[in-house]
Design an enzyme around this catalytic site. Structure first.
Site, PDB file in Angstrom:
ATOM      1  N   CYS A 130       0.811  -1.223   0.000  1.00  0.00           N
ATOM      2  CA  CYS A 130       0.000   0.000   0.000  1.00  0.00           C
ATOM      3  C   CYS A 130       0.843   1.271   0.000  1.00  0.00           C
ATOM      4  CB  CYS A 130      -0.941   0.004   1.196  1.00  0.00           C
ATOM      5  SG  CYS A 130      -2.101  -1.388   1.207  1.00  0.00           S
ATOM      6  N   HIS A 135      -3.169   7.073   2.623  1.00  0.00           N
ATOM      7  CA  HIS A 135      -3.670   5.780   2.180  1.00  0.00           C
ATOM      8  C   HIS A 135      -4.873   5.376   3.023  1.00  0.00           C
ATOM      9  CE1 HIS A 135      -4.070   1.573   1.379  1.00  0.00           C
ATOM     10  NE2 HIS A 135      -3.673   1.252   2.588  1.00  0.00           N
ATOM     11  N   ASN A 144     -10.443   0.578   0.510  1.00  0.00           N
ATOM     12  CA  ASN A 144      -8.986   0.493   0.497  1.00  0.00           C
ATOM     13  C   ASN A 144      -8.560  -0.031  -0.864  1.00  0.00           C
ATOM     14  OD1 ASN A 144      -6.302  -0.323   0.727  1.00  0.00           O
ATOM     15  ND2 ASN A 144      -6.512  -1.089   2.804  1.00  0.00           N
TER      16      ASN A 144
END
Length: 352
Positions: free
Chosen positions: A132, A269, A299
Site C-alpha cells: 500500500c 492511504h 482500500n
C-alpha cells in the site's frame, strides 16, 4: 531552494552546482470499475447485521472489477487521463512506473503492458512493490528520472490494484475493506514549488502483519484452500498506524521547514477510512484538511493515494501553492510520506 524556484540537483564540471528546475506533479488521472458494491451487499454476504460494515470501516461502497477487466485496463486508462491533463504525449514520456501488488500474471510487468498500450515507445517501464506504500515509494524513485532526457523529460507514475480478487469473501478482517482502482500522475519540471521533503521506512521484522494475496491457490494446496489469500493482523497494524503517522508527519514537515499547521491537506492511504480519520486528527489534521476517498472506494491499496490526489484536483482543493502531504502504510511493513508545494499544470516549465 533559491529565490527563482530552482534547486541544485547535480554538479557540473569542476564540482560547481548546476541549478535545475524543481520537479512537480503536472497532471493527474484515475480509473475505477463501474461495478459498485454497497455495504448492504457486503453485510448480506457476510451474514452480518445491517450497517455493520459501514460502522466498522467508514466505507459506504467500493468498486469491484469484473472478470473481463484487467489490472492493466485500469492502469492504462488512469495513465491516459493523467497524460491528457498534463498536456503530455506518450512520446514525451521516458519512464513508466506502476506501483502494484496484484499483477496478474506477474510476468511481464504491468508497466510494460501499459507502455505498449499507451504508445510510450521510447519509455523504459517497470513495476514497484511496496504494497500500500508503493505509490509513495515510486514517487521517490521517479523524481531523479525527470528531465534526464531533454526530449522526453516526463515520468508517468501509476498506482493500481485489484485487491478484491486477493481476499477471502468469508474473512471479515479483510474482504469488507478492499476495492479496485487506479490513479496516475505525470511528473515533470515546474517553475516553482514541487516536491519538498520525504521520509521512507521499512521494518521487515513486522512482515507477518500482512501476508498473502496470490490469486490462484498455491501449488500443492487443496482446490478449496484459501491459505493463499490475503491475511492481516488488524490490531497490530492499527497500533502501528497510530504510533507512526504523527511521527512521519513531524519528520517530513520539519525537513521541509514548515509546521503541520502550514500544510493545507493530508492525503493518506485509506487502510480503513474510519481509523485513518482518527489517526489524521491525532497527527494534527482536522476533517476538512483530510482528503479521503475511502468512503466511496474503500482500500484500493497502491491506488488510494493517487485517487485522492486526482479527487482533490478535480474538486478544486489543490491550487497553486497548496501544501499537500501524502502518506501511506503497507505490508512489509513499509511506510512513507512526502510533502509537495502544488504547481498547477499552467506552472509547468516550458521549453525555452
Amino acid at each position: 531552494m533559491s529565490d527563482n524556484g530552482l534547486k541544485s540537483r547535480s554538479r557540473g564540471r569542476g564540482g560547481h552546482a548546476v541549478a535545475e528546475p524543481p520537479v512537480g506533479i503536472i497532471g493527474t488521472g484515475s480509473c475505477v470499475p463501474s461495478t459498485v458494491v454497497t455495504c448492504d451487499e457486503m453485510d448480506r454476504a457476510l451474514n452480518a447485521r445491517p450497517g455493520w460494515t459501514q460502522r466498522a470501516t467508514g466505507i459506504s461502497e467500493r468498486r469491484s472489477a469484473p472478470a473481463e477487466t484487467s489490472l492493466t485496463d485500469l492502469a492504462v486508462e488512469a495513465g491516459r487521463e493523467a497524460l491528457r491533463a498534463a498536456g503530455v504525449s506518450p512520446d514525451e514520456v521516458r519512464t513508466v512506473i506502476v506501483a502494484t501488488v496484484s499483477a496478474d500474471p506477474p510476468v511481464p510487468a504491468v508497466a510494460a503492458r501499459v507502455q505498449d498500450r499507451l504508445g510510450a515507445t521510447h519509455a523504459f517501464a517497470f513495476d514497484l512493490n511496496a504494497a500500500c506504500a508503493g505509490f509513495i515509494f515510486a514517487l521517490e524513485v521517479a523524481q531523479p528520472l525527470v528531465g534526464v532526457d531533454a526530449e522526453r523529460p516526463f515520468v508517468l507514475v501509476i498506482g493500481a490494484d485489484v485487491w478484491s480478487r486477493m481476499t477471502d469473501p468469508l474473512d471479515r478482517q479483510t474482504w469488507p475493506l478492499f476495492g479496485d482502482g487506479a490513479g496516475a500522475v505525470v511528473l515533470g519540471p515546474v517553475e516553482e514549488g514541487g516536491f519538498m521533503a520525504a521520509e521512507l521506512a521499512t521494518n521487515g521484522a513486522l512482515g507477518d502483519y500482512a501476508v498473502g494475496g496470490f490469486s490462484p491457490p498455491l501449488p500443492g494446496r487443496a482446490p478449496g484452500s484459501t491459505d493463499h489469500l490475503y491475511r492481516m493482523r488488524g490490531a497490530e497494524i492499527s497500533e502501528l498506524l497510530f504510533e507512526t503517522l504523527p511521527k512521519l508527519v513531524t519528520t517530513v514537515t520539519q525537513r521541509a521547514g514548515v509546521t503541520v499547521a502550514d500544510v493545507d491537506y493530508l492525503i493518506c492511504h485509506q487502510a480503513n477510512p474510519k481509523l485513518v480519520a482518527r489517526c489524521a486528527e491525532e497527527a494534527g489534521f482536522s476533517a476538512d484538511r483530510n482528503v479521503s476517498t475511502g468512503q466511496v472506494y474503500g482500500n484500493t491499496v497502491g491506488a488510494s493515494v493517487p485517487l485522492g490526489i486526482d479527487m482533490a484536483v478535480r474538486d478544486g482543493r489543490l491550487r497553486q501553492g497548496s501544501l499537500v502531504l501524502l502518506a501511506a502504510f503497507g505490508a512489509g511493513m513499509s511506510w512513507g510520506g512526502t510533502l509537495i508545494s502544488w504547481s498547477n499544470p499552467g506552472a509547468r516549465l516550458e521549453e525555452r
